[in-house]
Design an enzyme around this catalytic site. Structure first.
Site, PDB file in Angstrom:
ATOM      1  N   HIS A  98       0.835  -1.201   0.000  1.00  0.00           N
ATOM      2  CA  HIS A  98       0.000   0.000   0.000  1.00  0.00           C
ATOM      3  C   HIS A  98       0.878   1.263   0.000  1.00  0.00           C
ATOM      4  CE1 HIS A  98      -3.955  -2.020   1.505  1.00  0.00           C
ATOM      5  NE2 HIS A  98      -3.363  -2.686   0.525  1.00  0.00           N
ATOM      6  N   GLU A 100       0.880   3.864   1.820  1.00  0.00           N
ATOM      7  CA  GLU A 100       1.375   4.305   3.134  1.00  0.00           C
ATOM      8  C   GLU A 100       2.617   3.518   3.526  1.00  0.00           C
ATOM      9  OE1 GLU A 100      -1.675   3.367   2.180  1.00  0.00           O
ATOM     10  OE2 GLU A 100      -3.220   4.085   3.534  1.00  0.00           O
ATOM     11  N   CYS A 124      -5.880   1.392   5.644  1.00  0.00           N
ATOM     12  CA  CYS A 124      -6.471   0.120   6.094  1.00  0.00           C
ATOM     13  C   CYS A 124      -5.882  -0.252   7.461  1.00  0.00           C
ATOM     14  CB  CYS A 124      -6.193  -0.977   5.064  1.00  0.00           C
ATOM     15  SG  CYS A 124      -4.478  -1.521   5.052  1.00  0.00           S
ATOM     16  N   CYS A 127      -2.051  -0.798   7.397  1.00  0.00           N
ATOM     17  CA  CYS A 127      -1.295   0.460   7.316  1.00  0.00           C
ATOM     18  C   CYS A 127      -1.438   1.256   8.606  1.00  0.00           C
ATOM     19  CB  CYS A 127      -1.729   1.274   6.104  1.00  0.00           C
ATOM     20  SG  CYS A 127      -1.200   0.499   4.564  1.00  0.00           S
TER      21      CYS A 127
HETATM   22  N1  LIG Z   1      -5.255   3.261   2.004  1.00  0.00           N
HETATM   23  C1  LIG Z   1      -5.025   2.495   0.933  1.00  0.00           C
HETATM   24  N2  LIG Z   1      -3.797   2.507   0.365  1.00  0.00           N
HETATM   25  C2  LIG Z   1      -3.548   1.755  -0.746  1.00  0.00           C
HETATM   26  O1  LIG Z   1      -2.443   1.791  -1.276  1.00  0.00           O
HETATM   27  N3  LIG Z   1      -4.550   0.947  -1.265  1.00  0.00           N
HETATM   28  C3  LIG Z   1      -4.291   0.187  -2.488  1.00  0.00           C
HETATM   29  C4  LIG Z   1      -4.294  -1.300  -2.393  1.00  0.00           C
HETATM   30  C5  LIG Z   1      -4.743  -1.693  -3.780  1.00  0.00           C
HETATM   31  O2  LIG Z   1      -3.634  -1.668  -4.676  1.00  0.00           O
HETATM   32  C6  LIG Z   1      -5.721  -0.626  -4.157  1.00  0.00           C
HETATM   33  C7  LIG Z   1      -7.173  -0.951  -3.841  1.00  0.00           C
HETATM   34  O3  LIG Z   1      -7.672  -1.687  -4.904  1.00  0.00           O
HETATM   35  P1  LIG Z   1      -9.235  -1.939  -5.148  1.00  0.00           P
HETATM   36  O4  LIG Z   1      -9.700  -2.905  -4.097  1.00  0.00           O
HETATM   37  O5  LIG Z   1      -9.913  -0.570  -5.001  1.00  0.00           O
HETATM   38  O6  LIG Z   1      -9.297  -2.494  -6.547  1.00  0.00           O
HETATM   39  O7  LIG Z   1      -5.344   0.513  -3.403  1.00  0.00           O
HETATM   40  C8  LIG Z   1      -5.781   0.915  -0.712  1.00  0.00           C
HETATM   41  C9  LIG Z   1      -6.058   1.673   0.381  1.00  0.00           C
HETATM   42  C10 LIG Z   1      -7.413   1.659   1.012  1.00  0.00           C
HETATM   43  O8  LIG Z   1      -7.365   0.877   2.141  1.00  0.00           O
HETATM   44 ZN   LIG Z   2      -3.135  -0.323   3.740  1.00  0.00          ZN
END
Ligand SMILES: Nc1nc(=O)n([C@H]2C[C@H](O)[C@@H](COP(=O)(O)O)O2)cc1CO
Ligand SMILES: [Zn+2]
Length: 191
Positions: A98, A100, A124, A127
């Site tokens: 992710h 973060e 999430c 993170c």
């Molecule tokens: N805060 C976050 N940072 C992130 O980098 N992500 C990333 C993880 C996945 O690569 C993508 C979410 O993919 P999707 O489920 O919308 O197809 O975003 C997701 C979240 C949300 O929790």
């Molecule tokens: Zn995360």
């Protein structure tokens, strides 16, 4: 305000009729700037559905880490799946780092303790753990569109318990356009 005149009595404006003699007022304020850096960084992501960027800032308003969601170093992103559905092992979810996490791991200083993180989506639970353990004290996010999911409820629980503040960032400017050609704009000749 009216455009000031130069010594020849000519108005000093650029093509967009901006006053060229007075300090700009529509410059990016700090938080919009950091969130914009996060969004620009997200443009590096190869995730086909959701591109997320994060930007960590210290108390001197200096950027100390930037990241976006992507596959781990050395794991070629053509050899891992990008899909959202199917068997878990055939989706991106077990593999992708992710934004973060990457911003924290990419830090260019010894510690991000006391820093703020600007991120496009609410962190999430995984993170949230990294944010807490790294000592980041505040999260600014643009969207919490998944706020009802269990992992977001867990995330808020952890952040609350650890005393990490979070707030949605409401940008002053809803849209920022980067125009690489604008630097070639010519201003009226100096007297
Ligand atoms: N805060 C976050 N940072 C992130 O980098 N992500 C990333 C993880 C996945 O690569 C993508 C979410 O993919 P999707 O489920 O919308 O197809 O975003 C997701 C979240 C949300 O929790
Ligand atoms: Zn995360």
């Amino acid at each position: 305000m009216a455009n000031a005149n130069n010594s020849n009595g000519q108005e000093q404006t650029n093509g967009n009729n901006k006053d060229l003699n007075t300090k700009r007022e529509d410059y990016l304020e700090w938080k919009d700037y950091f969130m914009s850096v996060a969004f620009l960084s997200a443009q590096r992501s190869k995730d086909p559905s959701t591109q997320v960027g994060a930007c960590i800032v210290n108390d001197e308003n200096k950027i100390v880490g930037i990241g976006y969601n992507g596959m781990p170093n050395g794991c070629h992103d053509d050899e891992l799946p990008w899909s959202r559905t199917g068997d878990w092992l055939d989706t991106k979810y077990p593999y992708v780092c992710h934004a973060e996490m990457n911003a924290i791991m990419n830090k260019n200083c010894s510690s991000v303790s006391g820093c703020r993180i600007f991120v496009a989506l609410f962190p999430c639970n995984e993170c949230a753990k990294l944010i807490i353990q790294s000592g980041i004290k505040e999260v600014f996010y643009m969207s919490d569109k998944h706020k009802d999911r269990d992992y977001m409820i867990a995330s808020r629980k952890l952040l609350d318990l650890a005393g990490v503040k979070y707030q949605q960032h409401i940008p002053k400017q809803r849209k920022i356009v980067i125009d690489f050609d604008s630097i070639n704009e010519r201003h009226p000749k100096k007297p």
